[in-house]
Motif scaffolding. Structure first.
Motif, PDB file in Angstrom:
ATOM      1  N   PRO A  45      -4.574  -3.449  -4.051  1.00 16.83           N
ATOM      2  CA  PRO A  45      -4.880  -2.708  -2.815  1.00 16.83           C
ATOM      3  C   PRO A  45      -4.665  -1.206  -3.020  1.00 16.83           C
ATOM      4  O   PRO A  45      -3.881  -0.804  -3.883  1.00 16.83           O
ATOM      5  CB  PRO A  45      -3.868  -3.250  -1.804  1.00 16.83           C
ATOM      6  CG  PRO A  45      -3.165  -4.367  -2.442  1.00 16.83           C
ATOM      7  CD  PRO A  45      -3.500  -4.398  -3.880  1.00 16.83           C
ATOM      8  N   GLU A  85      -8.573   0.983   5.170  1.00 12.75           N
ATOM      9  CA  GLU A  85      -9.701   0.144   4.748  1.00 12.75           C
ATOM     10  C   GLU A  85     -10.861   0.966   4.198  1.00 12.75           C
ATOM     11  O   GLU A  85     -11.752   0.423   3.552  1.00 12.75           O
ATOM     12  CB  GLU A  85     -10.182  -0.745   5.901  1.00 12.75           C
ATOM     13  CG  GLU A  85     -10.887  -0.015   7.008  1.00 12.75           C
ATOM     14  CD  GLU A  85      -9.944   0.552   8.065  1.00 12.75           C
ATOM     15  OE1 GLU A  85     -10.435   1.270   8.954  1.00 12.75           O
ATOM     16  OE2 GLU A  85      -8.738   0.281   8.007  1.00 12.75           O
ATOM     17  N   SER A 139       0.804  -1.216   0.000  1.00 12.46           N
ATOM     18  CA  SER A 139       0.000   0.000   0.000  1.00 12.46           C
ATOM     19  C   SER A 139       0.840   1.271   0.000  1.00 12.46           C
ATOM     20  O   SER A 139       0.297   2.360   0.120  1.00 12.46           O
ATOM     21  CB  SER A 139      -0.920   0.018   1.217  1.00 12.46           C
ATOM     22  OG  SER A 139      -1.871  -1.006   1.109  1.00 12.46           O
ATOM     23  N   ARG A 161     -10.498  -0.416  -3.562  1.00 10.87           N
ATOM     24  CA  ARG A 161      -9.385  -1.099  -4.242  1.00 10.87           C
ATOM     25  C   ARG A 161      -9.060  -0.367  -5.532  1.00 10.87           C
ATOM     26  O   ARG A 161      -9.941   0.131  -6.219  1.00 10.87           O
ATOM     27  CB  ARG A 161      -9.739  -2.549  -4.501  1.00 10.87           C
ATOM     28  CG  ARG A 161      -9.888  -3.342  -3.188  1.00 10.87           C
ATOM     29  CD  ARG A 161     -10.034  -4.815  -3.399  1.00 10.87           C
ATOM     30  NE  ARG A 161      -8.855  -5.457  -3.963  1.00 10.87           N
ATOM     31  CZ  ARG A 161      -7.761  -5.789  -3.274  1.00 10.87           C
ATOM     32  NH1 ARG A 161      -7.675  -5.503  -2.005  1.00 10.87           N
ATOM     33  NH2 ARG A 161      -6.759  -6.407  -3.872  1.00 10.87           N
ATOM     34  N   ASP A 199      -7.477  -3.957  -9.628  1.00 11.10           N
ATOM     35  CA  ASP A 199      -8.096  -4.417  -8.392  1.00 11.10           C
ATOM     36  C   ASP A 199      -7.045  -4.595  -7.290  1.00 11.10           C
ATOM     37  O   ASP A 199      -7.212  -5.384  -6.388  1.00 11.10           O
ATOM     38  CB  ASP A 199      -8.848  -5.728  -8.641  1.00 11.10           C
ATOM     39  CG  ASP A 199      -9.780  -6.067  -7.494  1.00 11.10           C
ATOM     40  OD1 ASP A 199     -10.381  -5.131  -6.929  1.00 11.10           O
ATOM     41  OD2 ASP A 199      -9.888  -7.257  -7.141  1.00 11.10           O
TER      42      ASP A 199
END
Length: 124
Positions: free
Chosen positions: A42, A75, A6, A79, A40
């Protein structure tokens, strides 16, 4: 800190979020948000802290504080998204609570723009 998958590292990722994405500004920071087309993977987050914020120690402290705050908010990002958080000079003296509140406000504004018109059910 942030998971390795990430963390934004390449200049074209930063440029994609800054030049092609949307922006939400606050007094201590500016957030730039973009999406990778058809990806798709992260969500990826990068940080920009210029010399205007302070000396090297101050810039690194601001970057660590922002990385720590972003870890808990990762979160929330869809994505395939790219987020660049750019610190403004007031970030050097801002308390963590203020940085967190302004990061949340900027993320809320950016993510609200992703929702289709009329999809909100909370009346906003």
């Amino acid at each position: 800190m942030l998971p390795s998958a990430s963390r934004m590292r390449r200049g074209d990722e930063f440029a994609g979020a800054i030049k092609k994405g949307s922006r939400a500004g606050r007094p201590t920071l500016v957030a730039h948000f973009g999406m990778r087309s058809g990806d798709d993977a992260p969500p990826m987050v990068g940080f920009v802290v210029s010399r205007a914020v302070g000396d090297a120690v101050t810039r690194n402290r601001v970057k660590r504080r922002l990385r720590h705050l972003m870890r808990d908010r990762l979160e929330r990002l869809p994505r395939g998204s790219l987020l660049v958080v750019r610190a403004n000079p007031p970030a050097a003296s801002a308390r963590s609570e203020r940085l967190a509140a302004e990061l949340d406000a900027a993320l809320d504004r950016l993510l609200r723009r992703l929702e289709p018109r009329g999809a909100r059910t909370d009346g906003r």
